[in-house]
Design an enzyme around this catalytic site. Structure first.
Site, PDB file in Angstrom:
ATOM      1  N   ASP A 123       0.867  -1.188   0.000  1.00 52.19           N
ATOM      2  CA  ASP A 123       0.000   0.000   0.000  1.00 52.19           C
ATOM      3  C   ASP A 123       0.898   1.231   0.000  1.00 52.19           C
ATOM      4  O   ASP A 123       1.569   1.531   0.989  1.00 52.19           O
ATOM      5  CB  ASP A 123      -0.895  -0.031   1.250  1.00 52.19           C
ATOM      6  CG  ASP A 123      -1.954   1.062   1.221  1.00 52.19           C
ATOM      7  OD1 ASP A 123      -1.841   1.984   0.383  1.00 52.19           O
ATOM      8  OD2 ASP A 123      -2.894   0.979   2.040  1.00 52.19           O
ATOM      9  N   HIS A 124       0.850   1.927  -1.102  1.00 51.78           N
ATOM     10  CA  HIS A 124       1.756   3.058  -1.262  1.00 51.78           C
ATOM     11  C   HIS A 124       1.390   4.219  -0.355  1.00 51.78           C
ATOM     12  O   HIS A 124       2.160   5.164  -0.188  1.00 51.78           O
ATOM     13  CB  HIS A 124       1.780   3.510  -2.740  1.00 51.78           C
ATOM     14  CG  HIS A 124       3.097   4.121  -3.173  1.00 51.78           C
ATOM     15  ND1 HIS A 124       3.910   4.827  -2.319  1.00 51.78           N
ATOM     16  CD2 HIS A 124       3.751   4.110  -4.377  1.00 51.78           C
ATOM     17  CE1 HIS A 124       4.978   5.253  -2.968  1.00 51.78           C
ATOM     18  NE2 HIS A 124       4.911   4.801  -4.237  1.00 51.78           N
ATOM     19  N   ARG A 125       0.223   4.140   0.255  1.00 54.63           N
ATOM     20  CA  ARG A 125      -0.095   5.195   1.220  1.00 54.63           C
ATOM     21  C   ARG A 125       0.817   5.068   2.437  1.00 54.63           C
ATOM     22  O   ARG A 125       1.110   6.031   3.119  1.00 54.63           O
ATOM     23  CB  ARG A 125      -1.551   5.073   1.717  1.00 54.63           C
ATOM     24  CG  ARG A 125      -2.595   5.308   0.639  1.00 54.63           C
ATOM     25  CD  ARG A 125      -3.979   5.103   1.204  1.00 54.63           C
ATOM     26  NE  ARG A 125      -4.118   3.783   1.827  1.00 54.63           N
ATOM     27  CZ  ARG A 125      -5.117   3.432   2.614  1.00 54.63           C
ATOM     28  NH1 ARG A 125      -6.086   4.301   2.882  1.00 54.63           N
ATOM     29  NH2 ARG A 125      -5.171   2.229   3.128  1.00 54.63           N
TER      30      ARG A 125
END
Lengths: 690, 442
Positions: B414-416
């Protein structure tokens, strides 16, 4: 005693050989019946308790032989003899006599063909239609009822007489003293027949009274008393005959004490340790049946063969009754609820008409305003004018006009026979109302404070409320017990309670609690016309309130609640004075934007369940307000009903506002704290509006 | 009486909403039921309606602010009314987390079982609320109670039902049964019909066919299927998923497994590839704790334990049994535990904890000759490792073409929460441990 004596007695009493044979037959049947019952109890075919009359036959047969067919009797838990002798006298053919015996045995066996359709059994057997006002399981319980029946006869200007049987044990109850006093004051046509069988259950009479003879107590009430040999049917007959004669001629009551003995114990389970076998033997030597047989044989009135035939016929009759009973069906459980009340049915148009009337009363600013007490007086005046059977009795209801003025002026208007001041004898007031109601009158008895009604509870609840059901639906008790309750006058715990829940608990009696003059008048009129016993509970703080009451004649159907204020947010369910407080709270809450519906039950029994449930469905939130103690109040019952019928419509828990669980205190600060106030009602509503 | 406007709870996982736009300003008159502001929940952008008619007396939170559910965001009433009770200090929510890179977690949450977001304890609802909810086909689980102690009362059900897009009663009922949140369906001018709910519940058909293919069989979206649907779509909707691929030389891994075949572990256990991979991934996560995290509200929580889920295909559908505290376990423990979990899962007898609380997931499609793929993150975890088949390939090694058993790993993260470089470093470490298992001894 010799043969000449018997013939002299027969002549003096105006009786024939056939009469004597009849007494003998009746005594024999009773004896055989009781022996059979003893046996059936032992075989567990008759259930429950039966108190056997064997040994005392001469009393019932001798006393009842005196009566006219239209006279009345009341009986006791040891009453098979009374019931048999009375019914046998009225049955004119052998078939009718057998049918009578059959119905008795069937009742003891709990069968649908019994006198009371199997509801009463041994201790509550009755045949009211034929002048037997019934037995009672309460010792002394029927003495006030018999007194009331006698009052009824007197008020009806009838010369019918009431025979009231009871035992030595009953002579020590308050009912005995209250009733004898009342009957003596009013010279009522009643004969009190004490069957002194020497033991109140196990306690010898000498340990229960300092008097040698119960009849001596008559002097306390200036009433003649006579002691007779209860084992001698003709001696009993002679004494009772003179007493009945006095009663029939307006000379008032008599107490006749019959010294007698019961062959069996108090009940089948009684080992009779309290009496000696010698004593039993001595009394059995005086058995009234062989005694009469011997006398008749000696007088040449009967042959041994005739006596044998008679004995066999009596045994046969009892055998037939057993066959009849055991071949009869048991009552169907579907009939369980039959006859608790005389059905009270209103047409939709009657209900609609009253609804329109009350809406008009509420909206018409020009309608006359009268006090609550005046509304009651008007109701009485109209009903007493309309129906000569209606009369009022109670403490201070006469010249005084009632402690709270509800009978003001009626004594002057209707006279002392229809507005009767009573001694302070609550039990006798209640019981006399029951007896009068069962015999054709429509009494309205006042118990000054609801706090005093427990003194009359046995009479109103055990006799008045239950007689119809116990007696198989064959009687009705159309009486109103008026009383008042509630706090507000700093008169503390014995004059301020709200005890309606005690009365709603008993099946067979209605409870009506009007809050406004309009409701008070219309409901009292309807209650007087209704054929059921009704507890009509006013509120001491309402007599001085005023409200619109139409001039026109009207009544209010029982069991119809009144939505005193429609609303949509919260339902307040209440009755009596708390209606006024709920309405005040509702007005205050309206200013906060809370729209309260106030449902005035008006009648707790019969209860308008539909109106309650409809309101709950509408608002989903319920506050119940009562001036009664919180624990076990009628509001708790209402909440249970809502839970059963409208659980899914509740949007919040139901909240009770009730009196504190403390004896109502005197000091104003405490009294105010104990009783629901407008503020407490408002707080309860706010608690639900979130 | 002044009425508060609150940040509504829309859906069971919603904890807060971010205000996007106010359609009204202070002093405006509004009608009950009229949309007054737009906000964003953890799932979707939605509109809130005026709870009463009146004048907007105060707007307490402005666009961009994230407000916890049930917090008062505005007050409607009569002009001049006292609204001081709504303005109490402390009523305002904490300032939203600054945008940009998430702060490093300040604390390690104590062995938090990453429970699925189902509210704990019994949900109280008045009998009337239950009845109305049933009539309207509204699931109580999605409603926030405003009665005492959070009890759901009739008003809450009605408000929730009103907040939903217009739908036919049949559609509502079906949606409730199938667990399809009505608010996720496009609200057009027309009422949502049963057919639309069914379409939303069913997998999206390939758009190619000009006419919809006739269905052979209709299987209701319920049970495990419905849960998978909701979890997967929530993940796809909310995560910023990136998948990294790497090819691994599985020679040592295959040899390792062969060695265990020769000399099994205690109890005769021969570890499978998945079980060996659990051990390896557990070690890599120990070394890269930034991959053993989850996102809760605006915080990244680094987790104290490593619980690894392994996707298993069962008759009931996809299940993910979780092996707990992998770092403290020896391979034999892992094997024994995993096999017990799988057995229970296949028998449909999983205990509640068997299938929850994972911090990382491994999914292996090698047996279907799949090489690489893009797995979907199992929320609230932050990454998932896809394992492809082991297949012999010609590989250039030291200038020569040799045949080697090769395997593709697909890591979705998850690039968040994480960036490409740390995720890459983690994947690289997994690759190293597979290719050189002796490093595990280091």
């Amino acid at each position: 005693m010799n043969a000449t004596d018997l013939k002299t007695i027969m002549q003096a009493q105006g009786i024939t050989r056939e009469d004597l044979l009849d007494y003998l037959r009746q005594m024999r049947v009773i004896r055989n019946f009781e022996e059979a019952v003893y046996d059936l109890l032992g075989r567990n075919i008759i259930k429950g308790a039966s108190h056997l009359y064997a040994g005392q036959e001469a009393v019932a047969v001798g006393a009842i032989s005196v009566l006219r067919d239209d006279d009345l009797i009341t009986s006791t838990h040891r009453g098979h003899g009374h019931c048999y002798a009375r019914g046998d006298r009225l049955a004119k053919t052998p078939e009718e006599k057998q049918e009578h015996l059959n119905k008795m045995m069937a009742e003891l066996c709990g069968r649908a063909t019994g006198y009371c359709r199997g509801r009463g059994g041994s201790m509550h057997i009755a045949d009211v239609e034929r002048g037997n006002l019934g037995a009672t399981g309460i010792v002394g319980g029927n003495i006030p009822v018999a007194t009331g029946a006698a009052l009824s006869m007197k008020l009806q200007k009838s010369d019918r007489v009431v025979l009231c049987f009871f035992g030595d044990g009953a002579a020590n109850t308050g009912n005995f003293h209250e009733s004898l006093n009342m009957a003596a004051i009013w010279k009522l046509p009643v004969v009190y027949i004490v069957e002194n069988n020497l033991y109140g259950m196990s306690v010898p009479f000498e340990k229960a009274s300092s008097c040698k003879n119960i009849a001596d107590r008559g002097c306390a009430y200036c009433m003649p008393g006579e002691v007779v040999d209860g084992m001698d049917v003709l001696a009993v007959r002679d004494a009772v005959s003179r007493a009945v004669d006095r009663a029939r001629h307006g000379e008032g009551p008599t107490i006749v004490e019959c010294k007698t003995y019961r062959w069996y114990g108090h009940s089948r389970s009684d080992p009779r340790v309290y009496r000696t076998r010698e004593e039993e033997k001595a009394w059995k030597e005086r058995d009234p049946i062989p005694t009469l047989e011997r006398r008749m044989l000696e007088a040449g009135l009967v042959t041994p063969q005739e006596l044998d035939e008679l004995a066999r016929a009596c045994e046969k009759a009892v055998e037939i009754s057993i066959d009849f009973a055991l071949n009869s069906p048991f009552p169907d459980p579907s009939e369980l609820y039959d006859d608790v009340y005389v059905p009270t049915v209103y047409t939709p148009s009657q209900i609609a008409k009253e609804r329109e009337l009350r809406e008009r009363v509420r909206s018409d600013p020009n309608m006359r305003q009268i006090y609550y007490w005046e509304a009651l007086v008007e109701a009485f005046r109209e009903e007493m004018t309309r129906d000569p059977r209606v009369f009022i009795m109670g403490e201070d209801v006469g010249l005084y006009g009632g402690a709270y003025g509800a009978t003001r002026g009626l004594y002057q208007e209707f006279g002392p026979e229809r507005v009767i001041d009573t001694p302070i004898s609550e039990a006798a007031i209640g019981g006399a109302a029951v007896g009068a109601a069962m015999t054709g009158m429509r009494p309205v008895a006042e118990i000054m404070y609801v706090d005093f009604t427990p003194l009359a509870m046995d009479q109103i609840a055990n006799q008045g409320a239950k007689n119809r059901y116990m007696f198989g639906g064959k009687t009705k008790v159309p009486m109103v017990i008026r009383t008042e309750g509630g706090a507000g006058r700093s008169i503390a715990a014995h004059h301020s309670q709200s005890l309606e829940a005690l009365w709603t608990h008993f099946p067979g009696i209605y409870v009506v609690m009007p809050a406004t003059p309009y409701d008070a008048k219309g409901l009292l009129k309807e209650c007087i016309r209704n054929d059921n016993p009704i507890m009509f509970i006013e509120h001491k703080m309402l007599y001085g309130t005023k409200g619109p009451v139409p001039e026109e004649e009207y009544t209010i159907p029982l069991g119809v609640a009144d939505i005193k204020r429609p609303g949509k947010d919260v339902t307040i369910i209440t009755y009596s004075r708390m209606v006024l407080r709920a309405l005040e709270a509702a007005e205050n809450l309206a200013k906060e934007g809370i729209d309260v519906e106030v449902v005035d039950l008006r009648c707790l029994k019969p209860l308008d369940v539909d109106t309650i449930i409809e309101s709950v469905k509408k608002t989903g939130r319920v506050v119940g307000v009562t001036e009664a103690y919180k624990t076990g109040s009628f509001i708790s019952e209402i909440f249970t009903i809502i839970n059963e019928l409208a659980f899914d419509y509740l949007d919040a828990p139901m909240v009770r506002v009730a009196a504190a669980d403390v004896p109502v205190p005197m000091a104003e600060t405490l009294e105010d704290a104990a009783i629901p106030s407008v503020e407490r009602i408002e707080a309860a509503v706010r608690q639900l509006v979130y | 009486m002044a009425k508060e406007v609150i940040m509504p709870k829309m859906g069971q996982t919603m904890e807060a909403g971010t205000i996007i736009e106010w359609y009204v300003k202070e002093g405006d008159t509004v009608k009950k039921g009229e949309p007054i502001f737009k906000f964003e929940s953890d799932k979707a952008a939605l509109e809130a309606e005026a709870p009463a008619s009146g004048t907007v007396l105060k707007i307490l939170h402005h666009p961009g602010e994230t407000v916890p559910i049930l917090e008062v965001v505005a007050v409607i009433g009569e002009p001049g009314e006292d609204i001081s009770r709504f303005l109490k200090p402390g009523a305002a929510p904490e300032a939203a987390a600054p945008a940009g890179a998430p702060e490093a977690p300040t604390a390690v949450t104590p062995a938090a079982p990453a429970a699925p977001p189902i509210p704990e304890g019994r949900r109280f609802a008045s009998p009337r609320a239950r009845m109305v909810a049933k009539q309207l086909g509204v699931p109580l689980e999605r409603i926030t109670g405003t009665g005492p102690g959070g009890r759901i009362v009739e008003r809450d059900v009605l408000a929730y039902a009103q907040s939903l897009p217009k739908a036919t009663p049949a559609a509502r009922k079906l949606a409730a049964e199938m667990g399809v949140p009505l608010e996720t369906l496009a609200a057009g001018p027309e009422r949502i019909t049963r057919a639309e709910v069914e379409r939303a519940a069913a997998p999206v058909p390939p758009p190619a066919a000009p006419a919809p293919a006739p269905a052979v069989q209709a299987i209701p979206m319920a049970g495990v299927r419905a849960i998978i649907a909701e979890r997967m779509s929530a993940s796809a909707r909310t995560t910023a998923a990136v998948t990294l691929f790497t090819e691994v030389d599985a020679t040592a891994l295959v040899q390792l497994r062969e060695s265990f075949k020769q000399s099994p572990l205690a109890g005769g256990l021969v570890p499978g590839y998945n079980e060996i991979l659990v051990l390896i991934v557990g070690r890599a996560l120990q070394e890269h704790p930034n991959m053993n995290v989850r996102l809760v509200e605006n915080r990244i929580e680094q987790l104290a334990v490593i619980n690894i889920g392994v996707a298993v295909d069962t008759e009931r559908g996809l299940l993910v049994p979780v092996i707990r505290d992998v770092a403290s376990k020896r391979l034999g423990d892992i094997v024994a535990e995993f096999r017990m979990l799988v057995e229970r899962a296949r028998a449909g007898q999983s205990l509640p904890d068997d299938l929850s609380g994972g911090t990382f997931t491994i999914t292996n499609l090698g047996m279907y000759e799949v090489d690489g793929f893009t797995p979907i993150i199992n929320l609230p975890e932050c990454a998932i490792l896809g394992v492809g088949r082991i297949v012999e390939k010609p590989v250039a090694l030291n200038g020569q073409v040799v045949i080697r058993p090769m395997m593709v790993l697909s890591l979705t993260f998850d690039h968040r929460i994480n960036d490409g470089a740390p995720a890459g470093r983690f994947l690289q470490r997994v690759k190293q441990l597979i290719e050189r298992p002796y490093l595990l001894l280091a």
